[in-house]
Each structure stands twice: as C-alpha cells, then as structure tokens.
Design a protein around this motif. Structure first.
Motif, PDB file in Angstrom:
ATOM      1  N   ALA A   1      44.252  44.876  49.253  1.00  0.00           N
ATOM      2  CA  ALA A   1      44.032  44.988  47.833  1.00  0.00           C
ATOM      3  C   ALA A   1      42.469  44.491  47.452  1.00  0.00           C
ATOM      4  O   ALA A   1      41.595  44.792  46.698  1.00  0.00           O
ATOM      5  CB  ALA A   1      44.726  44.308  47.021  1.00  0.00           C
ATOM      6  N   PHE A   2      42.115  43.415  48.241  1.00  0.00           N
ATOM      7  CA  PHE A   2      40.756  42.986  48.488  1.00  0.00           C
ATOM      8  C   PHE A   2      40.274  42.085  47.258  1.00  0.00           C
ATOM      9  O   PHE A   2      39.430  41.184  47.233  1.00  0.00           O
ATOM     10  CB  PHE A   2      39.747  44.206  48.565  1.00  0.00           C
ATOM     11  CG  PHE A   2      38.392  43.433  49.281  1.00  0.00           C
ATOM     12  CD1 PHE A   2      38.206  42.945  50.459  1.00  0.00           C
ATOM     13  CD2 PHE A   2      37.218  43.604  48.410  1.00  0.00           C
ATOM     14  CE1 PHE A   2      37.121  42.557  51.041  1.00  0.00           C
ATOM     15  CE2 PHE A   2      36.182  43.284  49.049  1.00  0.00           C
ATOM     16  CZ  PHE A   2      35.940  42.530  50.212  1.00  0.00           C
ATOM     17  N   GLY A   3      40.620  42.530  46.112  1.00  0.00           N
ATOM     18  CA  GLY A   3      40.175  41.646  44.902  1.00  0.00           C
ATOM     19  C   GLY A   3      39.144  42.310  44.114  1.00  0.00           C
ATOM     20  O   GLY A   3      38.414  43.240  44.880  1.00  0.00           O
ATOM     21  N   ASN A   4      39.243  42.075  42.947  1.00  0.00           N
ATOM     22  CA  ASN A   4      38.160  42.848  42.067  1.00  0.00           C
ATOM     23  C   ASN A   4      38.164  42.143  40.522  1.00  0.00           C
ATOM     24  O   ASN A   4      38.904  41.902  40.080  1.00  0.00           O
ATOM     25  CB  ASN A   4      38.845  44.318  41.539  1.00  0.00           C
ATOM     26  CG  ASN A   4      37.875  45.064  40.924  1.00  0.00           C
ATOM     27  OD1 ASN A   4      37.145  44.949  40.373  1.00  0.00           O
ATOM     28  ND2 ASN A   4      38.443  46.539  40.912  1.00  0.00           N
ATOM     29  N   PRO A   5      36.663  41.826  40.383  1.00  0.00           N
ATOM     30  CA  PRO A   5      36.551  40.783  39.257  1.00  0.00           C
ATOM     31  C   PRO A   5      36.661  41.704  37.853  1.00  0.00           C
ATOM     32  O   PRO A   5      36.623  41.174  36.739  1.00  0.00           O
ATOM     33  CB  PRO A   5      35.169  40.414  39.429  1.00  0.00           C
ATOM     34  CG  PRO A   5      34.621  41.256  40.270  1.00  0.00           C
ATOM     35  CD  PRO A   5      35.523  41.944  41.274  1.00  0.00           C
ATOM     36  N   PHE A   6      36.872  42.787  37.984  1.00  0.00           N
ATOM     37  CA  PHE A   6      36.977  43.840  36.715  1.00  0.00           C
ATOM     38  C   PHE A   6      38.475  44.161  36.576  1.00  0.00           C
ATOM     39  O   PHE A   6      39.389  44.211  37.251  1.00  0.00           O
ATOM     40  CB  PHE A   6      36.080  44.798  36.676  1.00  0.00           C
ATOM     41  CG  PHE A   6      34.721  44.429  37.106  1.00  0.00           C
ATOM     42  CD1 PHE A   6      33.972  43.819  36.206  1.00  0.00           C
ATOM     43  CD2 PHE A   6      34.102  44.311  38.204  1.00  0.00           C
ATOM     44  CE1 PHE A   6      32.737  43.452  36.483  1.00  0.00           C
ATOM     45  CE2 PHE A   6      32.886  44.323  38.420  1.00  0.00           C
ATOM     46  CZ  PHE A   6      32.155  43.634  37.456  1.00  0.00           C
ATOM     47  N   MET A   7      38.750  44.682  35.176  1.00  0.00           N
ATOM     48  CA  MET A   7      40.226  45.232  34.893  1.00  0.00           C
ATOM     49  C   MET A   7      40.204  46.519  35.927  1.00  0.00           C
ATOM     50  O   MET A   7      39.175  47.424  35.835  1.00  0.00           O
ATOM     51  CB  MET A   7      40.193  45.396  33.640  1.00  0.00           C
ATOM     52  CG  MET A   7      41.728  45.973  33.165  1.00  0.00           C
ATOM     53  SD  MET A   7      42.895  44.838  33.578  1.00  0.00           S
ATOM     54  CE  MET A   7      42.838  43.547  32.342  1.00  0.00           C
ATOM     55  N   ASN A   8      41.191  46.729  36.548  1.00  0.00           N
ATOM     56  CA  ASN A   8      41.495  48.134  37.157  1.00  0.00           C
ATOM     57  C   ASN A   8      42.793  48.515  37.235  1.00  0.00           C
ATOM     58  O   ASN A   8      43.807  47.903  37.477  1.00  0.00           O
ATOM     59  CB  ASN A   8      40.882  48.009  38.673  1.00  0.00           C
ATOM     60  CG  ASN A   8      41.241  49.251  39.553  1.00  0.00           C
ATOM     61  OD1 ASN A   8      41.141  50.341  38.927  1.00  0.00           O
ATOM     62  ND2 ASN A   8      41.539  48.978  40.843  1.00  0.00           N
TER      63      ASN A   8
END
Lengths: 285, 290
Positions: free
Chosen positions: A220-227
């Motif tokens: 999933a790696f991570g994501n600073p934004f809403m997704n």
C-alpha cells in the motif's frame, strides 16, 4: 508427632506459600506492560485527539496541526477490500473442512490453513509484491488488501471450521429428512447456527489486520493525500504510526501518538466485542 | 437424491478447499522463483557471507541470521519464566472464577496490541531505560539493539506461550493430582513432582510455537534493533534480523540481485518458521492423543 517432623511440615507449608506468592507476583508483572502501554499512549496521545485531528490531512513539517483522516480512510478501505476477499472464501473453506471431516483432503486443507497462519507478515508482504505490485508496476491499495486478506483468511477458516465441527449432525439430518436440498440446508441451517463463532473469527481477523504494518510497507506504501482509488497507494494508521514515529520531527511524532491512541482503541474494542459475542451467543446443544 | 444445485454447491466447496492448498504452493513457488537469481549467484555462501553490500552487489545474510537467532532465543529465555508462571496461575491456582477470567482477558488484550505500537512504545520507554543501564555498566550506550528488541519481543510472545502452556497444564489428569494431595502433598509439591514432569514436552512445544512467532515479528523489532548490517559483537550491539532487514530495505532495493537476495532471506525465514511450527504442533498433537 515429634518436633522435628512438625518443623519439616511447617517448612513445606512455608515453601508452598512462598511459591504461590512468586507465581502470583510474576503473573501480575506480566500484565503490567498492558497498563504501561495504555497509560503511556493515552498520556501522550490524548492531547492531539480532536475533531480536526480526525478530519484533516497531515500538514507538511513546520506547520502546526494536521490530522490523520487519510490514514483512517485508508485503513477502512484496506480492511474492507481484504474482508470482501477473505470472508466468503474463508467461510467456504471452513464449510468444506467441516462437511468432509473424515476425508483425507480436508485434513490437508486444514493443515494448509494452519501453515498459512504461521507465515510471518513480512513474507506475506513480499508475496503480495510479487503477485500484484510487480505485474502492475506500481504500489496500490489493492496489493495491500491482498496481503491483509492472506493474513485474515486462515483466521476465518479456523473459526468457521472449529464452530461448524461443534454442530451436531442431527441438525443437518433433521433438515435433510424434511426434504430440504443439501445446499439450502447448509446455507439456511448450518451457517446460521454457526454464526456467532464465525463472526468472532471475523472480528478477531479484522483486529489483527487493522494493526498490521509490515506487509503494507511495500504494497500500500503510504500516501499523504486522501485517496479512495484502490489502484493507487493509500495510507493506513499503522503505516502512518511507523513512518511518523521514526521521523525526527516533533509535530509528526505527536500525530503518531494520537494515531496510536485511535488504533489501539479500535483494536482492543474489536477484541473485547468478539469476547462478548463468544460469551453471549455461545452455541449450545 | 442430489439436485443440480447440490452438485454445483459441492463443487464450489471443493474448489474453495483446494484453493488454500494452491495458495500455499504458489507462495513457496513464487518465493523460490523470485529468489532463484540470488540462489544461483551466491549458493551456500549466501548463508555464511558477512558482507551486505548493495553497491558492490555482494550479499551475505550471516549478520541477519545471527541477529534473528540471538534476538529470538534471548526473548524466549526472558519469556519462559513469565509464561510458565501465568499458566500455573491460570491453570492451577485460579483455574476458575473471576480472577482467572480477568487475568486471561488482559493477557489476550496484550496479544492484540499491534506490533507497531509495541515498537513505538519501546522506542520511547524501553530504549532510554536500556541506555541508562548501558551507561552504568560502561557499554557503548546505543539504547537500541539486540537486548532491547528481545525485551519487547518477550512481552509480545508471553501471551502465546502462556495460553498454550495453560492448556497443557489443564490436561493433567486430575486423579494424578488428587492422589498426590491425598498423600499430603502441598500445591508446590504437586506442581514440582506431578504437573511439571507431566507437562514438560507440552511446555517445550509452547516455547517452540512462541519462538516461531518471535522469528517472524517485524515492526517492533525493526524500530528498536538499531538496523546495523554488521555482525553483532554482543547482545547489546545494534543489529538487524531477517524480518527487519526486509522491512528496511525492500521498498528501496534497486537492481534484480538486490531484490532477489532480500526475497531469498524471506524464503529462508519462511522455511525456518515452518519447521519450528511443525515441530511444535507435532509435539502437541502427540500429547493430546495420550
């Protein structure tokens, strides 16, 4: 009895008492970490909990405030997709094992489910990477969900298997004797009878995967934004805790403490609910 | 009489059952295929090599194998007395009643806490404590390292070892215990002369299963072990385990051979945990037949 023997007996009683105290003290000591962890996380995390914290996105370093909404939504997304994959399959496998309980193949399937459960989570992550991330060419929420589903699957299988094996054969026979087709007997008589046990397994499985980090590092790696797109990377609470906890910035660490409090509350709640279900709706015949 | 629906339903069940076997086989095969490059390049030297050098493309896993063995065995040594005490407490002293329910619920909750939170807590609470200890004993005060990781791991695996040991202890036939009590034995003597000898192999099995857990634990260890790729000098030095090196380097691994080497470590880890789990389950199964 002479004095010598009496003394011997007193000594044995003292020894017995002493041992009891030691066992008691050591047992109580081992529960201590639970309270220490809870206390520490509540102390550090409670100040960051607010409506903004739950609904905002994380801010860049240097800016005060910021929340963890992307991680909360990401966790829910990851867990939901994992549930969609693992619950139907897990229940069917549990049904298969319990229906063919004398068959040799069913024993093999049961053994495989147990082996699947013993695979370290980090190895599951690599599997999801090889199966999904590599062919797709990028990290995605979907690959994370597959990893989590692989971890949840054996828990659901074991719960379904153990509950359904407890059901008496007479239940099935009664339904079949009334002329109900086999598949309807399974779906409308056997499954509802084992509902509480299966539900407990599902809740424990969700609690387990909701706190899982390792396989998400490279799926999933991570994501600073809403997704919300399951084909794109997504953040999750445990992953956010990990990346922010080892970061040198105090604001980020503060976010991590708050996120830990949310996560630990969620996981322990799920554990407790499953315990209540077991006690309330235990199948008895 | 079987209707068409029944046949279809039975087939669905059969396929689902088989799919688990297929998944397990596919896991092994994918790991084997993806690590074939590194297996071919380094052979057995992979296990004995001390160098882990992504720049020179030279990979040896000995530091991680040693780190894994040291942390998991040390954590097992710390865990054992606690697990046995709890299992005696729950299985013999307070076998029924409110206290037992309360304590066992708490221990289950302890098992439910996510690994990453153990790591986070360990980083801020255990690491400073260990650092103080190291200063007192004139050891280089890293704080992080094998010793710290083992403490956290021990806390994490105590619930598993305790719950299995407890089950074994409740399996002791009550007539054996009653015979001893009727001869005037105290509880301590019953535990020492009846329960422990009877449960020896079961407790051993519970330790094996806990060891299987400890070997594969990743996040908590990764956060407090110090992530050093050198051979560990002593139990206080920073190190890496097989799981933690994968967690640290996999996402950034560039080049086929680097990735393949990390996957080979995962394959090794999988095989080791499998063997240990099978051994533990084998001992337990033999016991439940008796």
């Amino acid at each position: 009895m002479n004095i010598k023997e009496e003394r011997k007996i007193t000594l044995r009683i003292i020894k017995d008492f002493f041992f009891k105290v030691v066992v008691g003290v050591i047992s109580i000591t081992s529960i201590l970490p639970l309270f220490l962890i809870l206390f520490y996380i509540i102390k550090r995390g409670i100040s960051s909990i607010s409506w903004n914290f739950l609904t905002n996105l994380p801010k860049p370093v240097g800016e005060i405030g910021g929340g963890i909404s992307n991680a909360i939504v990401g966790t829910i997304l990851l867990v939901l997709v994992a549930c969609v994959i693992s619950i139907p399959l897990g229940v069917l496998v549990g049904l298969y094992i319990s229906e063919e309980k004398k068959g040799r193949l069913a024993a093999v399937v049961s053994l495989c489910a147990e082996s699947l459960q013993s695979i370290p989570s980090i190895v599951i992550g690599i599997i999801a990477y090889i199966w999904i991330v590599k062919p797709m060419g990028h990290f995605s929420a979907f690959s994370g969900s597959v990893a989590l589903a692989l971890m949840m699957l054996p828990i659901v299988v074991k719960a379904a298997e153990e509950t359904l094996l407890l059901l008496p054969d007479t239940l099935k026979e009664a339904s079949l004797a009334l002329g109900v087709p086999y598949y309807k007997t399974v779906l409308k008589v056997i499954l509802p009878a084992g509902f509480s046990g299966i539900m407990t397994g599902i809740l424990l499985g969700v609690a387990r995967i909701a706190g899982e980090t390792a396989p998400l590092l490279f799926t999933a790696f991570g994501n600073p934004f809403m997704n919300l797109n399951i084909l794109k990377p997504v953040h999750s609470l445990p992953l956010l805790i990990f990346t922010y906890a080892i970061s040198p910035y105090e604001e980020w660490q503060k976010l991590a403490w708050g996120a830990s409090l949310v996560l630990i509350f969620l996981v322990l709640l799920l554990n407790l609910i499953s315990k209540v279900i077991v006690r309330r709706w235990k199948i008895q015949f | 009489m079987q209707t068409r629906g029944d046949t279809f339903f039975k087939n669905v069940l059969f396929i689902s059952g088989i799919s688990i076997v297929v998944i397990l086989a596919a896991i092994f095969l994918s790991l084997l295929l993806s690590s074939s490059l590194s297996i071919k390049t380094f052979g057995i030297k992979f296990l004995l090599g001390r160098e882990w050098d992504p720049v020179q493309k030279n990979f040896g896993a000995l530091p991680f194998v040693l780190g894994t063995i040291l942390t998991s065995f040390l954590s097992l040594i710390i865990c054992a007395p606690f697990a046995i005490a709890i299992s005696l407490f729950l299985g013999e002293y307070f076998a029924k009643g409110k206290i037992s329910t309360l304590v066992s619920t708490m221990i289950e909750l302890l098992a439910g806490i996510p690994s990453v939170i153990y790591g986070f807590w360990g980083l801020f609470v255990i690491v400073p404590l260990v650092r103080d200890l190291e200063i007192k004993f004139n050891i280089i005060p890293y704080g992080v390292g094998i010793f710290t990781a083992s403490i956290i791991l021990a806390i994490m695996i105590i619930p598993y070892a305790a719950s299995i040991s407890r089950e074994v202890i409740t399996m002791v036939p009550s007539n054996l215990k009653e015979a001893a009590y009727s001869l005037g034995a105290t509880k301590y003597e019953v535990i020492k002369k009846i329960i422990i000898p009877y449960c020896r192999s079961g407790i051993f099995a519970s330790m094996l299963l806990a060891l299987g857990r400890a070997l594969g634990e990743t996040m908590a260890v990764t956060m407090v072990i110090g992530n050093s790729n050198d051979l560990p000098q002593n139990i206080f030095s920073p190190s890496n385990t097989m799981a933690s090196v994968i967690a640290n380097e996999f996402a950034e691994a560039s080049g086929d051979i680097y990735l393949s080497s990390l996957i080979e470590i995962a394959l090794l880890l999988l095989i080791i945990t499998f063997l240990i789990n099978i051994a533990g389950k084998f001992v337990l199964k033999r016991l439940s037949v008796v």
